[in-house]
Write an enzyme that holds these catalytic residues in place. Structure first.
Site, PDB file in Angstrom:
ATOM      1  N   LYS A 179      -1.684 -12.888 -10.214  1.00 17.64           N
ATOM      2  CA  LYS A 179      -2.476 -13.084  -8.987  1.00 17.64           C
ATOM      3  C   LYS A 179      -3.567 -12.014  -8.916  1.00 17.64           C
ATOM      4  O   LYS A 179      -3.291 -10.824  -8.879  1.00 17.64           O
ATOM      5  CB  LYS A 179      -1.615 -12.981  -7.718  1.00 17.64           C
ATOM      6  N   GLY A 231      -2.161  -1.440  -7.039  1.00 13.83           N
ATOM      7  CA  GLY A 231      -2.808  -1.460  -5.731  1.00 13.83           C
ATOM      8  C   GLY A 231      -2.495  -0.193  -4.969  1.00 13.83           C
ATOM      9  O   GLY A 231      -2.122   0.836  -5.544  1.00 13.83           O
ATOM     10  N   SER A 232      -2.637  -0.256  -3.663  1.00 12.21           N
ATOM     11  CA  SER A 232      -2.473   0.944  -2.838  1.00 12.21           C
ATOM     12  C   SER A 232      -0.994   1.292  -2.662  1.00 12.21           C
ATOM     13  O   SER A 232      -0.116   0.435  -2.799  1.00 12.21           O
ATOM     14  CB  SER A 232      -3.111   0.705  -1.470  1.00 12.21           C
ATOM     15  N   THR A 233      -0.751   2.529  -2.295  1.00 15.32           N
ATOM     16  CA  THR A 233       0.621   2.983  -2.077  1.00 15.32           C
ATOM     17  C   THR A 233       1.259   2.203  -0.931  1.00 15.32           C
ATOM     18  O   THR A 233       2.419   1.778  -1.017  1.00 15.32           O
ATOM     19  CB  THR A 233       0.610   4.497  -1.772  1.00 15.32           C
ATOM     20  N   GLY A 236       2.181  -1.151  -2.185  1.00 15.12           N
ATOM     21  CA  GLY A 236       3.222  -0.989  -3.210  1.00 15.12           C
ATOM     22  C   GLY A 236       4.597  -0.836  -2.586  1.00 15.12           C
ATOM     23  O   GLY A 236       5.595  -1.390  -3.076  1.00 15.12           O
ATOM     24  N   GLU A 254       1.846   0.674  -9.968  1.00 14.70           N
ATOM     25  CA  GLU A 254       0.689   1.522 -10.317  1.00 14.70           C
ATOM     26  C   GLU A 254      -0.136   1.692  -9.053  1.00 14.70           C
ATOM     27  O   GLU A 254      -0.901   0.798  -8.676  1.00 14.70           O
ATOM     28  CB  GLU A 254      -0.157   0.850 -11.409  1.00 14.70           C
ATOM     29  N   GLU A 387      -6.562   9.123  -0.134  1.00 11.19           N
ATOM     30  CA  GLU A 387      -7.415   8.423  -1.091  1.00 11.19           C
ATOM     31  C   GLU A 387      -8.516   7.670  -0.336  1.00 11.19           C
ATOM     32  O   GLU A 387      -8.224   6.919   0.596  1.00 11.19           O
ATOM     33  CB  GLU A 387      -6.583   7.429  -1.897  1.00 11.19           C
TER      34      GLU A 387
HETATM   35  P1  NDP Z   1      -4.151  -3.355  -2.082  1.00  8.86           P
HETATM   36  O1  NDP Z   1      -2.863  -2.633  -2.077  1.00  8.86           O
HETATM   37  O2  NDP Z   1      -4.811  -3.659  -0.813  1.00  8.86           O
HETATM   38  O3  NDP Z   1      -3.984  -4.767  -2.835  1.00  8.86           O
HETATM   39  C1  NDP Z   1      -3.461  -4.858  -4.137  1.00  8.86           C
HETATM   40  C2  NDP Z   1      -2.969  -6.273  -4.386  1.00  8.86           C
HETATM   41  O4  NDP Z   1      -1.842  -6.539  -3.538  1.00  8.86           O
HETATM   42  C3  NDP Z   1      -4.006  -7.343  -4.031  1.00  8.86           C
HETATM   43  O5  NDP Z   1      -3.906  -8.406  -4.949  1.00  8.86           O
HETATM   44  C4  NDP Z   1      -3.559  -7.753  -2.643  1.00  8.86           C
HETATM   45  O6  NDP Z   1      -4.000  -9.029  -2.274  1.00  8.86           O
HETATM   46  C5  NDP Z   1      -2.049  -7.726  -2.811  1.00  8.86           C
HETATM   47  N1  NDP Z   1      -1.286  -7.655  -1.563  1.00  8.86           N
HETATM   48  C6  NDP Z   1      -1.704  -7.306  -0.312  1.00  8.86           C
HETATM   49  N2  NDP Z   1      -0.666  -7.342   0.565  1.00  8.86           N
HETATM   50  C7  NDP Z   1       0.429  -7.728  -0.143  1.00  8.86           C
HETATM   51  C8  NDP Z   1       1.803  -7.927   0.168  1.00  8.86           C
HETATM   52  N3  NDP Z   1       2.276  -7.739   1.426  1.00  8.86           N
HETATM   53  N4  NDP Z   1       2.647  -8.312  -0.795  1.00  8.86           N
HETATM   54  C9  NDP Z   1       2.203  -8.474  -2.065  1.00  8.86           C
HETATM   55  N5  NDP Z   1       0.916  -8.302  -2.445  1.00  8.86           N
HETATM   56  C10 NDP Z   1       0.034  -7.915  -1.492  1.00  8.86           C
HETATM   57  O7  NDP Z   1      -5.110  -2.518  -3.044  1.00  8.86           O
HETATM   58  P2  NDP Z   1      -6.651  -2.770  -3.361  1.00  8.86           P
HETATM   59  O8  NDP Z   1      -6.814  -4.116  -3.978  1.00  8.86           O
HETATM   60  O9  NDP Z   1      -7.467  -2.413  -2.177  1.00  8.86           O
HETATM   61  O10 NDP Z   1      -6.923  -1.733  -4.538  1.00  8.86           O
HETATM   62  C11 NDP Z   1      -7.218  -0.390  -4.311  1.00  8.86           C
HETATM   63  C12 NDP Z   1      -5.965   0.435  -4.506  1.00  8.86           C
HETATM   64  O11 NDP Z   1      -5.413   0.197  -5.800  1.00  8.86           O
HETATM   65  C13 NDP Z   1      -6.240   1.925  -4.458  1.00  8.86           C
HETATM   66  O12 NDP Z   1      -5.224   2.547  -3.744  1.00  8.86           O
HETATM   67  C14 NDP Z   1      -6.200   2.338  -5.911  1.00  8.86           C
HETATM   68  O13 NDP Z   1      -5.879   3.675  -6.146  1.00  8.86           O
HETATM   69  C15 NDP Z   1      -5.127   1.424  -6.448  1.00  8.86           C
HETATM   70  N6  NDP Z   1      -5.253   1.290  -7.882  1.00  8.86           N
HETATM   71  C16 NDP Z   1      -4.276   1.827  -8.683  1.00  8.86           C
HETATM   72  C17 NDP Z   1      -4.403   1.778 -10.062  1.00  8.86           C
HETATM   73  C18 NDP Z   1      -3.362   2.328 -10.966  1.00  8.86           C
HETATM   74  O14 NDP Z   1      -3.314   1.919 -12.126  1.00  8.86           O
HETATM   75  N7  NDP Z   1      -2.526   3.246 -10.515  1.00  8.86           N
HETATM   76  C19 NDP Z   1      -5.594   1.166 -10.679  1.00  8.86           C
HETATM   77  C20 NDP Z   1      -6.555   0.643  -9.732  1.00  8.86           C
HETATM   78  C21 NDP Z   1      -6.376   0.688  -8.386  1.00  8.86           C
HETATM   79  P3  NDP Z   1      -5.472  -9.202  -1.635  1.00  8.86           P
HETATM   80  O15 NDP Z   1      -6.325  -8.062  -2.037  1.00  8.86           O
HETATM   81  O16 NDP Z   1      -5.927 -10.448  -2.261  1.00  8.86           O
HETATM   82  O17 NDP Z   1      -5.265  -9.245  -0.172  1.00  8.86           O
END
Ligand code: NDP
Length: 485
Positions: A179, A231-233, A236, A254, A387
């Site tokens: 996804k 994604g974000s903490t 996560g 991650e 962050e």
């Molecule tokens: P988010 O946590 O907002 O979203 C990440 C993914 O999770 C998206 O596909 C999002 O969907 C999905 N999502 C949102 N809510 C839920 C839920 N309740 N259950 C399951 N999935 C959900 O992060 P961002 O996309 O804003 O990315 C930025 C963040 O990612 C930063 O914190 C950055 O540091 C981190 N990151 C970490 C990396 C690593 O390798 N450690 C690499 C790159 C980024 P949707 O966006 O479609 O709503």
């Protein structure tokens, strides 16, 4: 109705299908704020169930379930070639939806292809172990695929995350559902046609679009064995909880960071300036490992700050052009929400002290923000501790190595850190004391496909890349044979 120029359907079982859910996403080009004519279809509960059923059938009884490692590798190698052959289209779609500069595409797409090639090499090298029957029992240890795995990705580099998540899963013999983020769904959808061209049988890889609700459906699905989340903490933690409350599926997380960069007075200064200023501003700071807390030793601080300011000014002068042209590594914020989020941190920082450069929107269209530098901000404030994921850098000075290490570790996260010094003994000593999953010496942290990547503390758990990434898609089974019969 005129059909969209872009692929907007879901990719399931080697076919593009119309979603059962009637929801669609609306996309904006962050370069100029114009709408993108791509009503991307959102996967609802029924769509997710259909995708899981296809992946489960492929894993249990489809041709994939009988493929040798070498056969899996053949498809993966072809897919890697196709990624590179389609670089312009894939990178162009990420530029359109989230403003990633084309220069990023030239890094991200070959990176994904390299990951597929690396893991193709592992596909026929998954070994087991055995122990002699010295006590009358012969022991066999097998490493087996998990089944249906899923990936949920951040928006900033979708194709790279396809590489990091899908490639090791397939090398291990699993099937996959990926996804993308609702901010950047178009590039991953194109991959469906490459999946077919590479010769993967139906059901091996599916691409779904949708927002957090779709992600939550995957994280809580009873027939998915593993989630790899980037994604974000904050999200996560939700994913981990959904996984635990459903079928206790395994999770690789991650997550975000607030990475420190430590510059000692014996560092090669031009290299340290380039790495911490230009390096930080890659993709306008929208990179998880960006070194957003810059710690500089007192004696060199005044000159160092001036040099960083100069680099920020030079980069700001070229910012605002169309990211789809040229090799620029800086673009707009991914969308209006991200723009507002970053500006709100800048406004908070201004309440304590004015930035020495930047601090404003760049231009009057799209979502560009000037590279912004705060010197000695409130150490307990949000700008220095949370962050931001944008072009906002803080510089703080330190006197001693011990003080620098303490400041570097004074954060809830531990994704990556960088150390600039010409003393290799100091570099090794400091790297041992830094509480981060990744440390780079004298360069920004660029993950290597051969080495594990993943954070400590609230930056997540588990590793991607290297053999550790492969192991996370395998389960270990013990078989005991009674030799006394
Ligand atoms: P988010 O946590 O907002 O979203 C990440 C993914 O999770 C998206 O596909 C999002 O969907 C999905 N999502 C949102 N809510 C839920 C839920 N309740 N259950 C399951 N999935 C959900 O992060 P961002 O996309 O804003 O990315 C930025 C963040 O990612 C930063 O914190 C950055 O540091 C981190 N990151 C970490 C990396 C690593 O390798 N450690 C690499 C790159 C980024 P949707 O966006 O479609 O709503």
């Amino acid at each position: 109705m005129v059909a969209s120029t872009y692929e907007t359907r879901l990719f399931i079982n080697n076919e593009y299908v119309t979603a059962k859910s009637s929801e669609t996403l609306s996309l904006t080009n962050p370069f100029d704020g114009s709408g993108v004519d791509a009503p991307v279809q959102v996967a609802g509960e029924e769509d997710v169930d259909i995708a899981v059923a296809a992946a489960e059938a492929a894993f249990k009884s489809g041709p994939w379930s009988t493929y040798t490692g070498a056969q899996r590798a053949k498809c993966m190698l072809k897919f890697a070639d196709l990624l590179e052959a389609n670089l312009q289209e894939l990178a162009g779609l990420d530029t359109l939806t989230m403003g990633a500069p084309m220069g990023m595409g030239h890094f991200v797409i070959p990176g994904a292809a390299q990951t597929f090639r690396y893991y193709a090499g592992w596909a026929d090298k998954i070994e087991g172990e055995s122990f002699a029957a010295d006590d009358g029992t012969y022991k066999i240890i097998r490493h087996e695929p998990l089944g249906v795995c899923a990936g949920i990705a951040a928006w900033n580099a979708p194709i790279l995350y396809v590489g990091w998540k899908v490639a090791p899963a397939l090398a291990a013999g699993n099937t996959f559902i990926f996804k993308s983020s609702e901010k950047s769904p178009l590039s991953a959808l194109v991959l469906g046609k490459l999946v077919i061209e590479a010769g993967f049988p139906p059901g091996v890889i599916q691409f779904l679009s949708g927002g957090g609700k779709t992600g939550a459906l995957l994280a809580s699905h009873m027939k998915i064995s593993k989630i790899s989340f980037t994604g974000s903490t904050i999200t996560g933690k939700k994913v981990q909880k959904l996984a635990l409350d459903s079928n206790m599926k395994s999770c690789t997380l991650e997550l975000g960071g607030k990475s420190p960069a430590l510059v000692f007075d014996d560092a090669n200064i031009p290299n340290a300036v380039g790495s911490t200023a230009d390096g930080f501003l890659i993709n306008s700071g929208q990179v998880c490992v960006a070194g957003s807390r810059l710690l500089v030793q007192e004696a060199i601080a005044p000159a160092f700050i001036e040099a960083v300011k100069e680099r920020f000014a030079a980069i700001s002068a070229t910012l605002g052009t169309d990211p789809s042209g040229g090799a620029s590594m800086q673009g707009p914020m991914a969308d209006e929400a991200q723009f507002n989020r970053v500006m709100s941190y800048i406004d908070l920082g201004k309440k304590f002290s004015a930035p020495v450069i930047g601090g404003n929107r760049k231009g009057d269209k799209g979502f560009f923000i000037e590279p912004t530098l705060f010197i000695n901000p409130d150490l307990k404030g949000k700008v220095f501790s949370e962050e931001i994921f944008g072009p906002v850098l803080s510089i703080v000075t330190f006197k001693t190595e011990e003080e620098a290490i303490e400041m570097a570790n004074d954060t809830a996260t531990g994704l990556s850190a960088t150390v600039y010094t010409s003393d290799i003994t100091r570099a090794l000593r400091v790297s041992a004391k830094i509480d981060s999953g990744n440390v780079s010496i004298n360069a920004p942290h660029l993950p290597s496909v051969q080495a594990p990547f993943g954070g400590f503390k609230e930056s997540g758990n588990g590793k991607e890349l290297g053999k550790y990434g492969l192991q996370s898609y395998l389960k270990t089974k013990t078989v005991l044979i009674n030799m006394k019969l």
